[in-house]
Design a protein around this motif. Sequence first.
Motif, PDB file in Angstrom:
ATOM      1  N   SER A  75       0.846  -1.200   0.000  1.00  0.00           N
ATOM      2  CA  SER A  75       0.000   0.000   0.000  1.00  0.00           C
ATOM      3  C   SER A  75       0.876   1.243   0.000  1.00  0.00           C
ATOM      4  CB  SER A  75      -0.892   0.019   1.239  1.00  0.00           C
ATOM      5  OG  SER A  75      -1.645  -1.172   1.313  1.00  0.00           O
ATOM      6  N   PHE A  76       0.586   2.133  -0.942  1.00  0.00           N
ATOM      7  CA  PHE A  76       1.341   3.383  -1.030  1.00  0.00           C
ATOM      8  C   PHE A  76       0.352   4.519  -0.794  1.00  0.00           C
ATOM      9  CE2 PHE A  76       4.952   5.491  -3.738  1.00  0.00           C
ATOM     10  CZ  PHE A  76       5.267   6.287  -2.647  1.00  0.00           C
ATOM     11  N   LEU A  91       9.102  -2.382   4.304  1.00  0.00           N
ATOM     12  CA  LEU A  91       8.950  -3.570   3.464  1.00  0.00           C
ATOM     13  C   LEU A  91      10.281  -3.905   2.799  1.00  0.00           C
ATOM     14  CD1 LEU A  91       5.639  -2.598   1.591  1.00  0.00           C
ATOM     15  CD2 LEU A  91       5.969  -3.331   3.953  1.00  0.00           C
ATOM     16  N   PRO A  92      10.864  -5.058   3.101  1.00  0.00           N
ATOM     17  CA  PRO A  92      12.189  -5.360   2.565  1.00  0.00           C
ATOM     18  C   PRO A  92      12.170  -5.692   1.079  1.00  0.00           C
ATOM     19  CG  PRO A  92      11.376  -7.204   3.861  1.00  0.00           C
ATOM     20  CD  PRO A  92      10.374  -6.102   3.994  1.00  0.00           C
ATOM     21  N   PHE A  93      10.998  -6.082   0.533  1.00  0.00           N
ATOM     22  CA  PHE A  93      10.961  -6.523  -0.866  1.00  0.00           C
ATOM     23  C   PHE A  93      10.703  -5.389  -1.847  1.00  0.00           C
ATOM     24  CE2 PHE A  93       6.904  -7.157   1.210  1.00  0.00           C
ATOM     25  CZ  PHE A  93       6.023  -6.548   0.351  1.00  0.00           C
ATOM     26  N   ILE A  94      10.530  -4.173  -1.339  1.00  0.00           N
ATOM     27  CA  ILE A  94      10.377  -3.025  -2.236  1.00  0.00           C
ATOM     28  C   ILE A  94      11.658  -2.199  -2.153  1.00  0.00           C
ATOM     29  CG2 ILE A  94       9.026  -0.948  -2.764  1.00  0.00           C
ATOM     30  CD1 ILE A  94       7.502  -3.587  -3.223  1.00  0.00           C
ATOM     31  N   THR A  95      12.384  -2.139  -3.272  1.00  0.00           N
ATOM     32  CA  THR A  95      13.650  -1.409  -3.275  1.00  0.00           C
ATOM     33  C   THR A  95      13.381   0.095  -3.405  1.00  0.00           C
ATOM     34  OG1 THR A  95      13.795  -1.457  -5.678  1.00  0.00           O
ATOM     35  CG2 THR A  95      14.754  -3.337  -4.493  1.00  0.00           C
ATOM     36  N   TYR A 117       2.300  -3.520   8.530  1.00  0.00           N
ATOM     37  CA  TYR A 117       3.611  -3.079   9.016  1.00  0.00           C
ATOM     38  C   TYR A 117       4.233  -2.150   7.989  1.00  0.00           C
ATOM     39  CZ  TYR A 117       5.547  -6.553   5.787  1.00  0.00           C
ATOM     40  OH  TYR A 117       5.864  -7.261   4.665  1.00  0.00           O
ATOM     41  N   THR A 118       5.231  -1.405   8.422  1.00  0.00           N
ATOM     42  CA  THR A 118       6.022  -0.571   7.519  1.00  0.00           C
ATOM     43  C   THR A 118       7.431  -1.176   7.452  1.00  0.00           C
ATOM     44  OG1 THR A 118       6.768   0.870   9.311  1.00  0.00           O
ATOM     45  CG2 THR A 118       4.741   1.522   8.168  1.00  0.00           C
ATOM     46  N   ALA A 157      -1.719  18.676  -7.934  1.00  0.00           N
ATOM     47  CA  ALA A 157      -0.670  17.895  -8.598  1.00  0.00           C
ATOM     48  C   ALA A 157       0.488  17.568  -7.654  1.00  0.00           C
ATOM     49  CB  ALA A 157      -0.152  18.663  -9.810  1.00  0.00           C
ATOM     50  N   ASP A 158       0.490  18.138  -6.446  1.00  0.00           N
ATOM     51  CA  ASP A 158       1.589  17.893  -5.497  1.00  0.00           C
ATOM     52  C   ASP A 158       1.320  16.624  -4.690  1.00  0.00           C
ATOM     53  OD1 ASP A 158       2.736  20.218  -6.376  1.00  0.00           O
ATOM     54  OD2 ASP A 158       1.945  21.429  -4.728  1.00  0.00           O
ATOM     55  N   VAL A 159       2.331  15.755  -4.655  1.00  0.00           N
ATOM     56  CA  VAL A 159       2.178  14.451  -4.006  1.00  0.00           C
ATOM     57  C   VAL A 159       3.235  14.295  -2.912  1.00  0.00           C
ATOM     58  CG1 VAL A 159       2.310  11.954  -4.405  1.00  0.00           C
ATOM     59  CG2 VAL A 159       1.206  13.434  -6.097  1.00  0.00           C
ATOM     60  N   TYR A 160       2.795  13.984  -1.691  1.00  0.00           N
ATOM     61  CA  TYR A 160       3.703  13.818  -0.550  1.00  0.00           C
ATOM     62  C   TYR A 160       3.578  12.396  -0.027  1.00  0.00           C
ATOM     63  CZ  TYR A 160       3.493  18.861  -0.882  1.00  0.00           C
ATOM     64  OH  TYR A 160       3.534  20.146  -1.347  1.00  0.00           O
ATOM     65  N   PRO A 161       4.563  11.538  -0.342  1.00  0.00           N
ATOM     66  CA  PRO A 161       4.434  10.122   0.015  1.00  0.00           C
ATOM     67  C   PRO A 161       4.559   9.853   1.507  1.00  0.00           C
ATOM     68  CG  PRO A 161       6.588  10.565  -0.956  1.00  0.00           C
ATOM     69  CD  PRO A 161       5.801  11.839  -1.086  1.00  0.00           C
ATOM     70  N   MET A 162       3.819   8.858   1.962  1.00  0.00           N
ATOM     71  CA  MET A 162       3.961   8.348   3.330  1.00  0.00           C
ATOM     72  C   MET A 162       4.795   7.070   3.246  1.00  0.00           C
ATOM     73  SD  MET A 162       0.062   8.839   4.729  1.00  0.00           S
ATOM     74  CE  MET A 162      -1.074   9.760   3.676  1.00  0.00           C
ATOM     75  N   PRO A 163       5.274   6.544   4.383  1.00  0.00           N
ATOM     76  CA  PRO A 163       6.028   5.286   4.334  1.00  0.00           C
ATOM     77  C   PRO A 163       5.158   4.163   3.737  1.00  0.00           C
ATOM     78  CG  PRO A 163       6.276   6.338   6.472  1.00  0.00           C
ATOM     79  CD  PRO A 163       5.214   7.107   5.745  1.00  0.00           C
ATOM     80  N   LEU A 164       5.786   3.269   2.984  1.00  0.00           N
ATOM     81  CA  LEU A 164       5.061   2.130   2.408  1.00  0.00           C
ATOM     82  C   LEU A 164       4.613   1.187   3.512  1.00  0.00           C
ATOM     83  CD1 LEU A 164       7.510   1.276  -0.519  1.00  0.00           C
ATOM     84  CD2 LEU A 164       5.370   2.591  -0.636  1.00  0.00           C
ATOM     85  N   SER A 165       3.511   0.483   3.264  1.00  0.00           N
ATOM     86  CA  SER A 165       3.041  -0.480   4.259  1.00  0.00           C
ATOM     87  C   SER A 165       2.449  -1.689   3.544  1.00  0.00           C
ATOM     88  CB  SER A 165       1.999   0.163   5.173  1.00  0.00           C
ATOM     89  OG  SER A 165       0.928   0.682   4.408  1.00  0.00           O
TER      90      SER A 165
END
Length: 435
Positions: free
Chosen positions: A194-195, A234-238, A231-232, A202-210
């Motif tokens: 989940s992203f 994620l080891p499989f997302i580089t 959980y946050t 048009a401005d995008v501010y990402p949160m930590p992946l979960s």
Amino acid sequence: MLKNVLVVGGGGREHAIVDALSRSKKVGRIYCAPGNAGIGEQAFNVPIKDTDVNGLLEFAYSHKVDLTVVGPEAALSAGIVDAFRAHGLAIFGHTAAATAIESSKEFAKKLMAKYGIPTASYNAFSEYEEALDYVSGRPFPAVLKYDGLAAGKGVVIAANLEEADAALRSMLLDKTFGQGRVVVEDFLQGPEFSFLCFVNGADVYPMPLSQDHKRAFDGDKGPNTGGMGAYTGLPFITGEDREFALENIMKKAAAAMVSEGLPLSGVLYGGLMKTPDGIKVIEFNARFGDPETEVVLPLLESDIYDIFYGIATGSALDTPKWSSDVTLGVVLASKGYPGAYQKGFKIRGLDNINCQVYHMGTAISTEHPVISTEHPVISTEAEKSQSIVTNGGRVLMLVARGTDLAAARNTVYSEIAKIDCDNLFYRNDIAHYAL
Ligand code: AMP
Ligand code: GLY
């Protein structure tokens, strides 16, 4: 002057939002409609339904609310943002029209096709025979999605023609979910994540992946639920994967919505999959995820009022800052969930939990005073632990943080052991992909 904030909703997601607002230096009074027993310890619960737009509007006016923050999609689809804005009130969330990015599968698919956002290819049908004919000429499993709100039951992964036929009959002939088309799309494989991003036009501010855990039982077995843990870290997302998803999915989607005349002004949630052909969109949601919010927002180091208010008023934002810690959260659900379950079981042991406790579906038992708009619900600590009862399918979420996931997991499970309730179950393997 400290600000009055109204949060709309009453689950774990809204508890995490209220909790983040209570850390703000700018916020005074927090109201939550309808809230729940845990939220009532940090905010004033207000007995108004999340889709009662007029009731909420009147409340916001009469209680001098400076900012309203919307949790559930149903309230957005009901037009709460449009109504508040029409009355000159600041509100964080998308207009009803922009919420189509979640509420209509076909709208989202068309948008992605038009703007080159990677997703499974698809076709949409309104006629049962045509849909069945199309599906029978394609490989299985087949992915069938009802184009509308279906309480999480609108997606069927059919293993064979028989299952596909049954689903198409139910959606297109029996109209189980109402009048709507069916999207048939390619079956994708790979880990899902989940992203969540704050989006201000048009401005995008990402949160930590979960990552959520949708199935009810350990080993990803059992029926789909609203989510049994997250959980946050994620080891499989580089880093490269994340960059791709941010630039080619989340930012493109925000820009696409601006081009369509439907600018976003809230959270855009990308339900993404890392397939062998790259990262693709499974779905978009127009709101914070639940249970993802409960593991993401504790990591926010900036003042959340500034983010919400900036987006509500379309003004420039400072880039939010996030802790480099990780979080892991486990949901405690009523036995029987996501099927039928009973409510009203006492929950004991909540007083000495040494991690974050978010309430998803709890209430104060009727032996004690109920929710009031004027007074905090709870009087004494002893009374509190005695009187909190289960009141939903998902009941509580415990969230621990740490510098690594193993530490957070150990904390969460040892704290869960302190909770005493006759009717709860939980998964023992949250973050198993990572650990
Ligand atoms: P959605 O409501 O669209 O998120 O779908 C619910 C779940 O169905 C997703 O979380 C996936 O696990 C699964 N799903 C949806 N679309 C696909 C697809 N195209 N391929 C494989 N699985 C899918
Ligand atoms: N965690 C899934 C959702 O919020 O839709």
